[in-house]
Structures are given as structure tokens and as C-alpha cells.
Design a protein around this motif. Structure first.
Motif, PDB file in Angstrom:
ATOM      1  N   UNK B 205     -17.387  65.995  66.522  1.00 54.81           N
ATOM      2  CA  UNK B 205     -17.656  65.978  67.963  1.00 54.81           C
ATOM      3  C   UNK B 205     -16.772  67.002  68.678  1.00 54.81           C
ATOM      4  N   UNK B 209     -18.056  70.452  70.495  1.00 51.46           N
ATOM      5  CA  UNK B 209     -17.819  70.706  71.915  1.00 51.46           C
ATOM      6  C   UNK B 209     -17.213  72.082  72.173  1.00 51.46           C
ATOM      7  N   UNK B 210     -16.586  72.668  71.146  1.00 47.11           N
ATOM      8  CA  UNK B 210     -16.034  74.024  71.321  1.00 47.11           C
ATOM      9  C   UNK B 210     -17.112  75.082  71.190  1.00 47.11           C
ATOM     10  N   UNK B 211     -18.271  74.693  70.696  1.00 43.29           N
ATOM     11  CA  UNK B 211     -19.439  75.591  70.627  1.00 43.29           C
ATOM     12  C   UNK B 211     -19.228  76.769  69.687  1.00 43.29           C
ATOM     13  N   UNK B 212     -18.484  76.569  68.623  1.00 41.78           N
ATOM     14  CA  UNK B 212     -18.247  77.676  67.690  1.00 41.78           C
ATOM     15  C   UNK B 212     -18.808  77.408  66.292  1.00 41.78           C
ATOM     16  N   UNK B 213     -19.462  76.261  66.112  1.00 45.03           N
ATOM     17  CA  UNK B 213     -20.005  75.942  64.787  1.00 45.03           C
ATOM     18  C   UNK B 213     -21.456  76.398  64.666  1.00 45.03           C
ATOM     19  N   UNK B 214     -21.815  76.803  63.461  1.00 43.03           N
ATOM     20  CA  UNK B 214     -23.209  77.170  63.198  1.00 43.03           C
ATOM     21  C   UNK B 214     -23.986  75.931  62.766  1.00 43.03           C
ATOM     22  N   UNK B 226     -23.694  83.066  63.091  1.00 40.94           N
ATOM     23  CA  UNK B 226     -23.728  82.358  64.378  1.00 40.94           C
ATOM     24  C   UNK B 226     -22.758  81.189  64.422  1.00 40.94           C
ATOM     25  N   UNK B 227     -21.609  81.382  63.805  1.00 40.90           N
ATOM     26  CA  UNK B 227     -20.580  80.356  63.892  1.00 40.90           C
ATOM     27  C   UNK B 227     -20.058  79.961  62.527  1.00 40.90           C
ATOM     28  N   UNK B 228     -18.966  79.209  62.552  1.00 43.08           N
ATOM     29  CA  UNK B 228     -18.365  78.813  61.285  1.00 43.08           C
ATOM     30  C   UNK B 228     -18.877  77.437  60.865  1.00 43.08           C
ATOM     31  N   UNK B 268      -5.811  81.510  73.250  1.00 38.66           N
ATOM     32  CA  UNK B 268      -5.961  80.419  72.275  1.00 38.66           C
ATOM     33  C   UNK B 268      -7.148  80.630  71.334  1.00 38.66           C
ATOM     34  N   UNK B 269      -8.196  81.296  71.818  1.00 35.69           N
ATOM     35  CA  UNK B 269      -9.374  81.445  70.953  1.00 35.69           C
ATOM     36  C   UNK B 269      -9.774  82.879  70.634  1.00 35.69           C
ATOM     37  N   UNK B 270      -9.544  83.795  71.559  1.00 38.09           N
ATOM     38  CA  UNK B 270      -9.972  85.172  71.307  1.00 38.09           C
ATOM     39  C   UNK B 270      -8.886  85.950  70.580  1.00 38.09           C
ATOM     40  N   UNK B 304     -17.657  83.651  62.901  1.00 44.67           N
ATOM     41  CA  UNK B 304     -17.888  83.651  64.348  1.00 44.67           C
ATOM     42  C   UNK B 304     -18.093  85.113  64.744  1.00 44.67           C
ATOM     43  N   UNK B 305     -18.823  85.319  65.816  1.00 44.45           N
ATOM     44  CA  UNK B 305     -19.122  86.676  66.276  1.00 44.45           C
ATOM     45  C   UNK B 305     -17.828  87.457  66.477  1.00 44.45           C
TER      46      UNK B 305
END
Lengths: 92, 410
Positions: B205, B209-214, B226-228, B268-270, B304-305
């Protein structure tokens, strides 16, 4: 502008460092200096506010998240019952 | 025997893994060589209303196969993974158990998240089922230092014992720390790596919610990525000072040549190009190697892209002209993203790559991306001479750890 649009603009403003008062349906999200993690939080807020689920994927360019108007259209469609998650942009 | 820089030399004498491709190094490497994929529909729990329903689960993991201690059999899944991987590595090393030079031995085994399965169950009991108490072992199972402590107890390790925490760089930091401690002479040997067991409902979950999973699969460096994809497991090395290993007649598998660590201190993410580049450069400097010496690079390659394009830029910055002739692959395409444990199993992949002179593939590679224009060993592994390997681990928060391995010293 309907309630869905007003609500979404309020959510967008909440996540902006310097909220603007000139946001219209034609405003592109890129103009608002919203980055990927901001967008994840905005989508969460929208889902929470409207009780819907949007399978947005930060790795993809999604048409639904191009302008404020396209977000409003997407959310309006989901709110009015077309909550077909499998056909949403991110999963495609 | 010391290097020209006055440091002692550090070798690997044992490797152990638990992965979605199998719960032994042999199964793991067979899987990597054949281009197998351990990513599948989640079977371990009801995915209910999730829209991300795939992961690399260790479905064949049977704790009793390698674990005999009651303590470990009662521990969280993440500690069991660590215990099983350590058991395999120590058995291979041939070290006498409990360790003889116990004060000169380390157990540095980390985890990005610790015992989340235990925590999830405890909270479910409390908040949903309104139970009056949690299981008495809830705390001990949950803490992120239980894996390193369990391993220390199992093998009588009485020197430095703690866990590292740096999200997806956790295992590489652990291996790097043991490398540094041995080469500076403060210890003779150590067990190092990390373990992760976060494929559960609450964690899925949080990741969703982070929107980074394929929703489909892990396709590193491909235009179609399109994601990890999350995975679970553990990767552990037994490391020793070269003469210590030689004196006991140990079979040496590889040499740890260098380690570099940096932080982007930016986002934190980029990810940034500079932090990862410097970590690779520092690792090469520590190894006293030049970029052209590295034959195979096991990339962070999360699919991830942003990561894959950024990592490509960083590799080009460090390797210059040598980037074109470097074989790069992301084995995450096969075993998924083990988060903190990733650097552990990927270190094992690097060591096996040298042993077998074989560069494992990046599977699921469907279409070239102009932003990722290096040789990613697409879809089929490659037989080639491999003398030196590099393993990249770049974590959320901009935390970077890079390891360089070489063949066993002559």
C-alpha cells in the motif's frame, strides 16, 4: 466552475509553495512547479477527498494529468461512477 | 600482505542468498544465467484492492532447511532470510563455528525496513481485532538490528555488530563498512549484507501510494520501463583479511577491491548525477583501478524512468570513452528490487560473473531509449572475460554506495 474543479484547485494550491490565484482549467500542471512526489501527494488528497482511486504512475506521461481541466474531467468521471480502474491511464 | 596504499587486502570466502529465483547461490546464479524471472503475481497474501499485484516473493523459502536455532525460527521473516543466507555463506567459507577469533569478527547485517511483517500483524491485532496484547516477541522481531544480533549469536561473533540503514543501499553500505574495518586492521573477518521482507499488504500500500511501482514487470533501461517491482530476500558475504583466509586454507572466491559512498544531499526521490558519479569514482580510486579495468557493472537499474537515465549519465561521466565497452546489466529485471538487500545479492552476482566469465542479462528489454544508450546486455547473458566488476546501489534520500570486486589474488 463546478465543485469538483474548485475542490481540485484548492488541493493543488495546498501543495504549492507559493499558491497562485490565477489557476484555471487550462493551466498546465507543469506551470505550477509540481514535481513527482508532489503529484503523488496531490493524487492521494484527491482520492481521499472524493473517495475514489486513481492508478497514477509517476513513470508515465499521463494525459489525465496534463492540465487542471483534464484532472477535473478524470475525477468527475470517476466520481460519477465510471470507476473502472483497469482502464485508467497509469495502468495502460 | 598489504596494498601499495598500506591497507590490508580483503577477500570473500562465502556467499549466501535468499531470492525469488531460489534460496541458494546455485539456484540464484542458474536463474540469472538462464534469464529466468522470479517476479510473479503475489501469492503470499490477499492482494485485495491493490492495483499493483506483482512482486518477487521467495515462495520456495523453507526456514527449517538452513535454520536450526529455535530463536531464529521464532524470528521475523527478514531475520530468517538473513539467517539462512548467512548459514549458506558460512558453510561455504568453511569457518570453524563458533568463530575462534570472536572479538576480531563483525556481523554487519542491515535492513531497509526491519520486521514489517511482525509490525503489521501486531497493529492488525491491536487496531482491527482489538486484541488486548501483542505477541511477546513483537518488539524483538521488529527491530532492524535483530538480524545482525541473531547471526552474531549463531556464530559467536563478539566484535562490531549492528545493522546499516540506507534504504536501497543498505547491503552495500554493510559490505563497505566491513571492507573498511578489515583493510584498516580493526577486525579480521566479518559477515556483511542485508535482508528485506516487505512484501505484505501494508507495505505494498505504502509503495503503491508513491506511484513508482510497475503493474507489469521490471524492465530496466528499456524505453518501455514503467516502474520498479518489489522483492524480498537476503544477500550475505563472508569477508576476511587475505592472510587470515590463507592461513586457514580457505577457498577464496573474490577480492573486495574498493568501496565508495556519497550522498546527494539534494532530494528524497530524484537522484542527482554528481552523487552517484563520485561514489563510483571513489570506489575506483580505493581499488586503484581505472574505469577501463571494469568489465561488468551490475547497475542499480530500478526501471523507474528517472533512475535509469540518471544512472546512465553518471556512468558516462565516470567511465568516459570506456562506457561504450562496458557490459552493464540490471539483474533486478530477474530477481526484482530487494531494496536494502539488493546490494547483497547483486554483490554475489558480481562475484559469480567473474567466476564464470559470464555477464548476466537485463531481461524484458523491449525497446532502446535514447536516454539510456549504453550496452545493457539485453535479454541474453554473455560469455566474456570478466576480471573486475562494479556494483551500484543508489537509495532514496540520495544515498549512494558502490563496491568494486576482483578475482581471487594469485
Amino acid at each position: 466552475m463546478d465543485d469538483v474543479a474548485k475542490n481540485i484547485i484548492e488541493i493543488l494550491k495546498k501543495h504549492m509553495k507559493e499558491p497562485r490565484d490565477d489557476i484555471s482549467l487550462d493551466t498546465e500542471l507543469t506551470e505550477l512547479e509540481i514535481e513527482s512526489l508532489d503529484l503523488a501527494m496531490i493524487v492521494f488528497d484527491i482520492e481521499d477527498t472524493f473517495g475514489i482511486e486513481i492508478p497514477y504512475n509517476a513513470n508515465e506521461e499521463v494525459e489525465d494529468f496534463k492540465t487542471v481541466g483534464s484532472v477535473v474531467d478524470r475525477v468527475s468521471a470517476l466520481v460519477s461512477g465510471g470507476n473502472d480502474q483497469t482502464s485508467s491511464g497509469a495502468a495502460a | 600482505m598489504t596494498n601499495s596504499n598500506g591497507f590490508k587486502r580483503v577477500v570473500v570466502t562465502g556467499t549466501g542468498v535468499v531470492t525469488s529465483l531460489g534460496s541458494s547461490v546455485d539456484q540464484f546464479w542458474d536463474g540469472l544465467k538462464s534469464g529466468a524471472c522470479g517476479i510473479d503475481q503475489i501469492a503470499g497474501f490477499d492482494t485485495q484492492d491493490l492495483y499493483i499485484t506483482i512482486a518477487g516473493e521467495c515462495s520456495d523459502f523453507e526456514p527449517r532447511e538452513r535454520l536450526s536455532s529455535k530463536l531464529l525460527l521464532l524470528a521475523d521473516r527478514y531475520s530468517q532470510f538473513a539467517g539462512a543466507a548467512a548459514a549458506e555463506a558460512i558453510e561455504q567459507s568453511g569457518l570453524e563455528v563458533p568463530f575462534v577469533d570472536s572479538d576480531r569478527a563483525a556481523s554487519i547485517v542491515g535492513s531497509g525496513a526491519g520486521g514489517l511483517n511482525t509490525l503489521e500483524k501486531a497493529y492488525y491485532d491491536l487496531f482491527a481485532l482489538k486484541k488486548k496484547a501483542t505477541h511477546p516477541l513483537t518488539l524483538l522481531r521488529t527491530i532492524g538490528s535483530s538480524a545482525c544480533a541473531h547471526i552474531g549469536i549463531e556464530y559467536g561473533i563478539k566484535g562490531p555488530t549492528f545493522g546499516t540503514v540506507s534504504a536501497c543501499a543498505t547491503a552495500s553500505h554493510a559490505i563497505g563498512l566491513v571492507f573498511d574495518m578489515i583493510r584498516r586492521g580493526s577486525i579480521d573477518l566479518g559477515v556483511a549484507g542485508a535482508s528485506e521482507a516487505v512484501v505484505n499488504y501494508g507495505s505494498m500500500r505504502a509503495w503503491q501510494a508513491m506511484r513508482v511501482l510497475s503493474p507489469e514487470g521490471c524492465f530496466p533501461f528499456s524505453k518501455t520501463r514503467n516502474g520498479t517491482v518489489l522483492a524480498e530476500g537476503a544477500g550475505i558475504l563472508v569477508m576476511e583479511e587475505l592472510e587470515y583466509a590463507r592461513a586457514r586454507g580457505a577457498k577464496i572466491l573474490a577480492e573486495v577491491k574498493g568501496f565508495g559512498m556519497t550522498s546527494d544531499a539534494a532530494d528524497m526521490v530524484n537522484p542527482d548525477v554528481e552523487g552517484p558519479s563520485k561514489a563510483m569514482k571513489f570506489a575506483l580510486d580505493a581499488a586503484e583501478l581505472i574505469p577501463g579495468d571494469i568489465n561488468y557493472l551490475n547497475a542499480h537499474g530500478t526501471a523507474t524512468t528517472v533512475n535509469d537515465a540518471n544512472e546512465t549519465d553518471a556512468i558516462k561521466r565516470v567511465f568516459g570513452d570506456a562506457a561504450g565497452s562496458l557490459a552493464i546489466s540490471s539483474t533486478k529485471s530477474m530477481h526484482g528490487h530487494l531494496l536494502g538487500a539488493g546490494g547483497g545479492v547483486e554483490a554475489v552476482a558480481c562475484i559469480k560473473a567473474m567466476e564464470d566469465n559470464f555477464a548476466p542479462a537485463t531481461i524484458g528489454y523491449a525497446e532502446p531509449d535514447p536516454d539510456c544508450d549504453l550496452d545493457y546486455v539485453p535479454n541474453a547473458g554473455r560469455e566474456m572475460e570478466i576480471n573486475y566488476t562494479m556494483s551500484n546501489s543508489f537509495a532514496f534520500g540520495g544515498l549512494n554506495a558502490v563496491l568494486v570486486f576482483g578475482r581471487p589474488p594469485e
